[in-house]
Design an enzyme around this catalytic site. Structure first.
Site, short mmCIF file in Angstrom:
data_model
loop_
_atom_site.label_atom_id
_atom_site.label_comp_id
_atom_site.label_asym_id
_atom_site.label_seq_id
_atom_site.Cartn_x
_atom_site.Cartn_y
_atom_site.Cartn_z
N ILE A 309 0.77 -1.28 -0.12
CA ILE A 309 -0.10 0.07 -0.22
C ILE A 309 0.88 1.34 0.02
O ILE A 309 2.10 1.19 0.21
CB ILE A 309 -1.07 -0.02 1.41
CG1 ILE A 309 -0.11 0.29 2.64
CG2 ILE A 309 -1.73 -1.26 1.24
CD1 ILE A 309 -0.87 0.32 3.58
N SER A 310 0.39 2.30 -0.52
CA SER A 310 0.87 3.70 -0.45
C SER A 310 2.29 3.67 -1.13
O SER A 310 2.67 3.34 -2.25
CB SER A 310 0.98 4.10 1.01
OG SER A 310 1.15 5.56 1.09
N ASN A 311 3.47 4.11 -0.23
CA ASN A 311 4.81 4.23 -0.79
C ASN A 311 5.12 2.69 -1.32
O ASN A 311 5.87 2.43 -2.23
CB ASN A 311 5.61 4.58 0.11
CG ASN A 311 5.79 6.18 0.23
OD1 ASN A 311 5.23 6.87 -0.76
ND2 ASN A 311 6.49 6.69 0.97
#
Length: 687
Positions: A309-311
């Site tokens: 998720i995300s980065n």
């Protein structure tokens, strides 16, 4: 070889298998020997029984992870490595999920929910072996942590699989334990983690102390090359800085001077290679020499899904782009922080209207948000100073806040994210300061735009971390450590939120410093628009060169991929990341693309807001697991990937209502009017 182990081969896989054969030492009449990658240092292996301790919950089980109080240390000033690991898993699991009552934790997701999505009475503990090593060039200055968890249920003969779990944010090696890690372990896959050059990495000048790989603290000298991070400063320079600027700290993501993000894709691929190495050490037959192991598991017979998720999600996409060895078979990610190399050459529409802005870099839009979100949050001093500099309009605070909201929408944020803008003010401030330092490869002593980092007291003054805070930092800190301190504040250094800007003499949350950061990102003065000169121009060139190093090509080489994002995301706006990447991919891959995009309404970047704002937010995490399920089914049985679509969710009236499938309906095989279309290089997202 068991028939279940064969995958459909393609040129990249064949090339990888050939490369394995060529580079591996071979005994007569034997297969290739398992070779440890040259970038790996010492590998530690620890097995867990799945009872007293385990891979997923560190022995805490589903109820222990849900406990509001973290596990206690026998001696808080001298925690053991095992205690730090336990509490790091506890902290990181809870950091990325909503585990409050009625959130879906324990019913729709969580350690006790099995791979089929059915809640059980099981504790959710997973037996297996955990392998950890640094990836480094031998200098000890990179020390990227790689970790592979191999569940005891891993079956090398029947659909063997690997899932990547690159950490989100700037977190350490357990950062993806509750997201991609949990899904992989439940599906009997090995999970390949990396902290991607971030992690705690807290360096304290006052005692010259660092975190070691296992989380314990030591002096920089004692840790040597085992330090997770130490700034590149000589002893005299360190001593002088500590004397002049007491209680300041450095941390790895901001101050490694290596721009780690440029290597996030490579680090993720290295984690996969590490996984193949340890799997073959564990399951490969003994070679004729009686010491080595033969290669049994390869990219040809093992499924690998890049996830997180995300980065970490952005790193998974970058890994898929950079994969030249056929290591990755599919991608399934949520809320990716991905930065398209171009904001042109494609068009993003919603409801037939063009997006207000698209495809900007994270440092571009976060430095913009860092100016206006504090005003939206009601910081009157910030609003007033922006008005005085001609960057905001409005006769009173309400009008000024509304103008700030309008400017954010004009810069690419969606109206749906507006209720969350004020809650993200701190996040974007932290990103702006951290990423300027990281991209420009500045030293901690440079104090770019007047900022340093420290722990601060109630009056905003830098204070030392306590002995206990330092001792447990590996388990409690997220990788963005301390708080930005504005050294140029009128009257002396203050935490940014209490700082007075010299140009305004107003307590405006260090606006001068954030205008400076904004100028370094754009290359022009944030107030006048004039080109930068002198030192600021040179610093800006360094920052913009760093931004160019991290940008995505959009070429997934035909790999099946699913991106899921929340429409309400106020941290990584979909117009700049997920939607833009879909458009860039269409421009690059055209009809050969197998990328699917799922946009979820009422979903934000931080699932924790689902309990805080139940009338606005639902947990996006549910859709990560659904995307992974779909990707795995596609690999194993050829099931069709779900079409790109908008999934319309239903919010709750209050947090006492349990989250169910009524609130988070499944991804549809036939979305009809909710389908997201890609025609040529135009992305059309329905309302």
């Amino acid at each position: 070889m068991d028939g279940d182990m064969h995958k459909n081969t393609h040129p990249l896989v064949i090339a990888s298998a050939t490369l394995l054969t060529l580079i591996s030492c071979k005994g007569e009449n034997s297969g290739p020997l398992n070779q440890k990658p040259g970038y790996l240092g010492t590998v530690t292996a620890t097995s867990y029984d799945g009872n007293s301790d385990d891979l997923l919950t560190a022995g805490l089980g589903a109820s222990g992870i849900a406990a509001t109080t973290p596990p206690a240390y026998a001696d808080p000033n001298n925690p053991t490595a095992a205690e730090l690991r336990r509490n790091a898993i506890y902290t990181n699991y809870r950091a990325v999920l909503d585990i409050s009552a009625n959130s879906g934790y324990g019913t729709m997701y969580g350690p006790n929910v099995n791979a089929a999505g059915v809640a059980t009475t099981d504790t959710g503990k997973v037996a297996g072996t955990e392998y950890i090593a640094y990836a480094d060039d031998g200098s000890g200055t990179q020390n990227v942590t790689l970790m592979v968890q191999v569940p005891a249920s891993f079956d090398p003969t029947h659909n063997p699989c690997i899932v990547t779990g690159t950490s989100s944010g700037s977190r350490g090696m357990y950062g993806a334990i509750g997201s991609a890690g949990e899904w992989g372990l439940k599906h009997h896959c090995a999970v390949a983690y990396t902290d991607k050059g971030g992690g705690t990495g807290l360096y304290t000048f006052d005692d010259d102390n660092v975190n070691q790989r296992n989380g314990t603290r030591a002096t920089r000298t004692a840790a040597g090359k085992d330090a997770l991070f130490a700034p590149a400063l000589g002893d005299a320079e360190r001593s002088a800085y500590a004397t002049t600027f007491p209680n300041r700290i450095a941390f790895k993501h901001a101050h490694s001077q290596q721009n780690p993000e440029k290597d996030w894709g490579r680090m993720t691929l290295q984690a996969v290679e590490f996984a193949f190495y340890v799997l073959n050490e564990q399951y490969g037959e003994l070679a004729p020499d009686g010491k080595s192991r033969l290669v049994r598991l390869t990219p040809e017979n093992t499924w690998t899904i890049a996830s997180s998720i995300s980065n970490g999600a952005g790193a998974a996409l970058l890994a898929a782009e950079q994969d030249t060895k056929g290591l990755i078979d599919a991608v399934a990610v949520t809320e990716p922080q991905i930065q398209p190399k171009s904001s042109t050459g494609y068009t993003v529409n919603q409801g037939g209207a063009s997006a207000a802005a698209q495809g900007k870099s994270i440092l571009d839009f976060s430095s913009y948000a860092a100016l206006y979100q504090p005003c939206i949050a009601g910081a009157a001093g910030r609003c007033a100073s922006l008005v005085a500099k001609g960057l905001l309009s409005g006769a009173d605070l309400t009008a000024q806040m509304n103008d700030a909201k309008a400017r954010m929408k004009a810069y690419g944020w969606l109206p749906e994210s507006e209720p969350l803008q004020s809650l993200h003010a701190l996040s974007n401030l932290l990103v702006a300061v951290t990423y300027v330092n990281a991209y420009g490869r500045f030293s901690v002593t440079d104090h770019v735009c007047g900022f340093s980092w420290a722990n601060t007291d109630a009056n905003g003054n830098p204070v030392a971390f306590t002995a206990a805070q330092k001792a447990v930092s590996f388990a409690t800190l997220s990788g963005l450590i301390g708080t930005p301190v504005y050294e140029n504040s009128v009257g002396g250094a203050k935490v940014y939120s209490a700082a007075i800007s010299p140009s305004t003499n107003v307590a405006d949350q260090a606006l001068d410093g954030f205008l400076c950061l904004r100028s370094l990102v754009t290359g022009v003065d944030a107030v006048t628009g004039a080109p930068l000169t002198g030192e600021t121009a040179a610093q800006s060139a360094r920052v913009r060169a760093g931004i160019a190093e991290v940008q995505a090509t959009g070429d997934l080489h035909g790999k099946p991929a699913i991106i899921v994002a929340g429409r309400n995301d106020a941290l990584i706006p979909v117009n700049h990341a997920s939607r833009a990447y879909l458009g860039l991919n269409a421009a690059v891959e055209g009809n050969s693309s197998k990328l699917r995009y799922i946009e979820v309404t009422n979903a934000n970047h931080f699932d924790s807001f689902a309990s805080a704002l139940p009338a606005s937010i639902v947990p996006l995490h549910v859709y990560l697991f659904r995307a992974l399920d779909a990707a795995f089914a596609h690999l194993k049985s050829g099931a069709e990937l779900p079409p790109s679509q908008v999934v319309h969710t239903v919010t709750r009236t209050d947090a006492t209502t349990p989250i169910t499938n009524t609130h988070v309906p499944p991804i549809s095989a036939s979305p009809g009017a909710n389908a997201i279309s890609v025609s040529g290089t135009t992305v059309d997202v329905p309302n």
